[in-house]
Design an enzyme around this catalytic site. Structure first.
Site, PDB file in Angstrom:
ATOM      1  N   LYS A 190      -9.550  -7.121  -1.284  1.00 46.10           N
ATOM      2  CA  LYS A 190      -9.293  -7.873  -0.043  1.00 46.10           C
ATOM      3  C   LYS A 190      -8.834  -6.877   1.014  1.00 46.10           C
ATOM      4  O   LYS A 190      -7.714  -6.393   0.983  1.00 46.10           O
ATOM      5  CB  LYS A 190      -8.190  -8.924  -0.241  1.00 46.10           C
ATOM      6  CG  LYS A 190      -7.991  -9.770   1.010  1.00 46.10           C
ATOM      7  CD  LYS A 190      -6.626 -10.403   1.092  1.00 46.10           C
ATOM      8  CE  LYS A 190      -5.677  -9.733   2.037  1.00 46.10           C
ATOM      9  NZ  LYS A 190      -6.111  -9.477   3.426  1.00 46.10           N
ATOM     10  N   GLY A 243       1.010  -1.748   1.169  1.00 41.75           N
ATOM     11  CA  GLY A 243       1.442  -2.680   2.206  1.00 41.75           C
ATOM     12  C   GLY A 243       2.940  -2.576   2.408  1.00 41.75           C
ATOM     13  O   GLY A 243       3.553  -1.562   2.080  1.00 41.75           O
ATOM     14  N   SER A 244       3.519  -3.659   2.911  1.00 41.60           N
ATOM     15  CA  SER A 244       4.950  -3.613   3.235  1.00 41.60           C
ATOM     16  C   SER A 244       5.783  -3.827   1.966  1.00 41.60           C
ATOM     17  O   SER A 244       5.314  -4.398   0.970  1.00 41.60           O
ATOM     18  CB  SER A 244       5.288  -4.706   4.242  1.00 41.60           C
ATOM     19  OG  SER A 244       5.125  -5.968   3.632  1.00 41.60           O
ATOM     20  N   VAL A 247       5.938  -7.572   1.068  1.00 44.83           N
ATOM     21  CA  VAL A 247       4.791  -8.098   0.307  1.00 44.83           C
ATOM     22  C   VAL A 247       4.796  -7.494  -1.103  1.00 44.83           C
ATOM     23  O   VAL A 247       4.470  -8.162  -2.082  1.00 44.83           O
ATOM     24  CB  VAL A 247       3.455  -7.815   1.044  1.00 44.83           C
ATOM     25  CG1 VAL A 247       2.256  -8.214   0.203  1.00 44.83           C
ATOM     26  CG2 VAL A 247       3.424  -8.549   2.376  1.00 44.83           C
ATOM     27  N   GLY A 248       5.215  -6.244  -1.213  1.00 46.27           N
ATOM     28  CA  GLY A 248       5.268  -5.573  -2.517  1.00 46.27           C
ATOM     29  C   GLY A 248       6.159  -6.318  -3.495  1.00 46.27           C
ATOM     30  O   GLY A 248       5.848  -6.430  -4.690  1.00 46.27           O
ATOM     31  N   GLU A 265       2.330   0.697  -3.252  1.00 46.64           N
ATOM     32  CA  GLU A 265       2.611   1.763  -2.279  1.00 46.64           C
ATOM     33  C   GLU A 265       3.164   1.077  -1.046  1.00 46.64           C
ATOM     34  O   GLU A 265       2.424   0.406  -0.330  1.00 46.64           O
ATOM     35  CB  GLU A 265       1.325   2.499  -1.881  1.00 46.64           C
ATOM     36  CG  GLU A 265       0.723   3.380  -2.943  1.00 46.64           C
ATOM     37  CD  GLU A 265       1.668   4.434  -3.428  1.00 46.64           C
ATOM     38  OE1 GLU A 265       2.633   4.783  -2.707  1.00 46.64           O
ATOM     39  OE2 GLU A 265       1.473   4.896  -4.564  1.00 46.64           O
ATOM     40  N   CYS A 299       2.521   5.164   6.612  1.00 45.21           N
ATOM     41  CA  CYS A 299       3.691   5.069   5.723  1.00 45.21           C
ATOM     42  C   CYS A 299       4.395   6.406   5.697  1.00 45.21           C
ATOM     43  O   CYS A 299       5.575   6.488   5.395  1.00 45.21           O
ATOM     44  CB  CYS A 299       3.302   4.750   4.290  1.00 45.21           C
ATOM     45  SG  CYS A 299       2.006   3.606   4.118  1.00 45.21           S
ATOM     46  N   GLU A 400      11.686   0.603   8.703  1.00 40.25           N
ATOM     47  CA  GLU A 400      10.344   1.081   9.041  1.00 40.25           C
ATOM     48  C   GLU A 400       9.828   0.319  10.258  1.00 40.25           C
ATOM     49  O   GLU A 400       9.774  -0.907  10.242  1.00 40.25           O
ATOM     50  CB  GLU A 400       9.392   0.865   7.864  1.00 40.25           C
ATOM     51  CG  GLU A 400       8.019   1.422   8.137  1.00 40.25           C
ATOM     52  CD  GLU A 400       7.082   1.322   6.943  1.00 40.25           C
ATOM     53  OE1 GLU A 400       6.950   0.225   6.381  1.00 40.25           O
ATOM     54  OE2 GLU A 400       6.475   2.353   6.591  1.00 40.25           O
TER      55      GLU A 400
HETATM   56  C1  UN1 Z   1      -0.491   5.890   4.584  1.00 47.03           C
HETATM   57  O1  UN1 Z   1       0.100   6.079   5.628  1.00 47.03           O
HETATM   58  O2  UN1 Z   1      -0.424   4.791   3.999  1.00 47.03           O
HETATM   59  O3  UN1 Z   1      -0.558  11.676   3.949  1.00 47.03           O
HETATM   60  C2  UN1 Z   1      -1.385   6.890   3.964  1.00 47.03           C
HETATM   61  C3  UN1 Z   1      -1.057  11.073   4.904  1.00 47.03           C
HETATM   62  C4  UN1 Z   1      -2.426  10.476   4.745  1.00 47.03           C
HETATM   63  C5  UN1 Z   1      -2.337   9.160   4.038  1.00 47.03           C
HETATM   64  C6  UN1 Z   1      -1.363   8.207   4.644  1.00 47.03           C
HETATM   65  N1  UN1 Z   1      -3.261  11.378   4.005  1.00 47.03           N
HETATM   66  O4  UN1 Z   1      -0.474  10.969   5.963  1.00 47.03           O
END
Ligand code: UN1
Length: 511
Positions: A190, A243-244, A247-248, A265, A299, A400
């Site tokens: 999804k 995701g956040s 949600v995780g 993640e 992230c 965040e």
């Molecule tokens: C993300 O922000 O979820 O290391 C992934 C990085 C990228 C991947 C980011 N290669 O900034």
């Protein structure tokens, strides 16, 4: 604008809006709900990128059943053969890279250099995982008994469900889909509702390269409608979410109830430490790229910069001067350095955090406003925003934001910097700028995060090393490299006794 129902997302009609269907069992099919949603360009919302299916539970069930049927055959295809298809896909993605990057900038907003990078990340993953088809190593080991052979092999899990975010709309689906299929699993994905097209492009390429019907299925729509049916279906054996953290927690709980493998993640609030002895030019370049690349929507974004007092004011002055000059605009323009927020809600969140920072007493050094004049008026643009003299306990330094808002925090020395860096719920990425090798090694040991960079910002992980974090950033799994192979397989230990006698482990060899 006229619309046209298409058999495949690759087909286009001029002057029409493309309608993208779900991809189930190798066919492009409409959702059972009859409902659709729009995918619009965040740099210019007049630009309708495509119309996608707003799916429901019945679509999820059909996709999972197709994936289960495909699994029965796919697990029997030798891994090197499965991997050859992925290698072919890598070659095809290279040819299509420019078009896919342009599609991605249109649907997601990040600048074209970065969407080329995102597509390249999928290509790199494809080459790496293609090689894994001939490795997938497991241990062979001596048995404690004579004439007995012992080894462990990796087996696939079955149907895997994937829920992917909008910020890396091709790279992150590739981190999940490619190891999963090389290991012999089948998938239902999804994609994020803001950026489904890039997942379609990836899956179209995999299908063109020869991935059989049903091995990868796409069901588009909203998490509120199809998240639970996807997670709770008894045939789904593994769930992978990027995701956040919020949600995780829901996904992790749902997976735990039915003993499903689950890889999470989640969020980050990544610190970059700049010590007095750092190469300041380098640290400035890194802090700008890490803070405002992808409009801060990674992230791994450098959202906290912790600067030692000796260079604090020079760093802050020069950082702010350069942040103000960043060219914001439509990412398809090669000279633009920062695109829009992905959608209106994200832009509002960013603006809310500006107000929070101000009310907490942080010093707003630049930015903080929406850009909505002239060409900006049809998009979700923001000024690059920098807060100085931030207290590490302030919400802008703890939560965040996922936008172009950087907090700069003063510190006395490395020890205090590490304390500030670690005093946070998250633990994805971290960075230190110094020329002192002793300090670098201390930071490599003591920064509590899944990734540490020395003399580079917190973004830019490569696909063959483990990617993931500690604490609220995840649940201990890693994507990338061998971590992904570990997640998408489970061990089977095999003992072959060729002694022709009953040999009892732990008993017959006890003296
Ligand atoms: C993300 O922000 O979820 O290391 C992934 C990085 C990228 C991947 C980011 N290669 O900034």
């Amino acid at each position: 604008m006229a619309t046209d129902t298409l058999a495949s997302p690759a087909v286009t009609g001029s002057g029409t809006t493309k309608i993208y269907k779900n991809f189930i069992d190798g066919e492009w099919v409409e959702s059972s709900t009859g409902e659709t949603f729009e995918n619009r360009n965040p740099a210019d919302t007049r630009d309708l990128v495509g119309i996608f299916q707003k799916s429901g539970k019945a679509d999820v069930d059909t996709a999972i059943e197709a994936a289960q049927r495909a699994y029965v055959k796919w697990r029997m295809v030798p891994a090197p053969k499965r991997a050859e298809i992925v290698f072919r896909a890598a070659e095809m993605l290279l040819e299509r890279k420019e078009q896919y990057a342009r599609d991605m900038t249109r649907e997601m907003g990040k600048v074209i250099k970065e969407t080329r990078g995102d597509t390249q990340e999928a290509i790199d993953t494809a080459y790496y995982m293609a090689g894994e088809g001939r490795r997938m190593f497991g241990p062979t080991t001596p048995s404690e008994l004579p004439n007995k052979f012992a080894m462990a092999v990796r087996n696939p899990l079955g149907v895997c469900a994937m829920i992917t975010p909008w910020n890396f709309p091709m790279a992150i689906p590739s981190w999940k889909l490619l190891p999963a299929i090389v290991c012999g699993n089948t998938c239902v994905i999804k994609p994020a509702q803001d950026t489904p097209l890039s997942t379609y492009n990836l899956v179209q390429t995999l299908s063109d390269a020869g991935v059989p019907h049903g091995v990868i299925n796409i069901v588009s729509g909203f998490g509120s409608k199809i998240g639970a049916p996807l997670m709770d279906h008894p045939l789904v054996r593994a769930i992978s979410l990027t995701g956040s953290t919020e949600v995780g927690r829901i996904v992790g709980t749902a997976a735990a109830k039915n003993f499903k493998h689950c890889s999470l993640e989640l969020g980050g609030k990544n610190p970059m430490i700049v010590l007095d002895d750092a190469n300041l030019d380098l640290a400035l370049d890194g802090g700008l790229w890490g803070g405002f690349g992808t409009t801060g929507q990674r992230c791994t974004a450098t959202s906290r910069i912790i600067v030692q007092k000796g260079v604090y004011s020079e760093f802050v002055d020069r950082y702010v001067e350069r942040a103000k000059k960043l060219k914001v605009g439509n990412g398809l323009d090669e000279s633009v350095e920062m695109g829009p927020a992905v959608n209106e809600a994200q832009m509002k969140t960013d603006l809310d955090y500006v107000e929070i920072g101000k009310s907490e007493g942080a010093k707003l050094l630049c930015g903080g406003n929406r850009l909505d004049q002239g060409d900006y008026k049809y998009g979700w643009f923001l000024e690059p925003t920098v807060f100085g003299d931030v207290d590490p306990k302030m919400r802008i330094a703890q939560e965040e934001i996922f936008g172009p808002v950087v907090s700069i925090i003063p510190c006395d020395d490395l020890d205090q910097a590490i304390e500030i860096a670690n005093d946070i719920d998250y633990g994805l990425s971290s960075a230190l700028y110094t020329k002192d090798v002793n300090k670098a090694f201390r930071a490599m040991r003591d920064l509590y995060a899944g990734i540490t960079y020395i003399n580079a910002p917190t973004i830019g992980a490569e696909v063959h090393l483990p990617f993931g974090g500690v604490k609220a950033t995840g649940n201990g799994h890693r994507e990338g490299g061998i971590g992904a192979i570990d997640f998408y397989t489970e061990w089977k230990s095999i003992y072959v006794d060729y002694s022709d006698t009953l040999q009892r482990a732990q008993i017959d060899n006890a003296d």
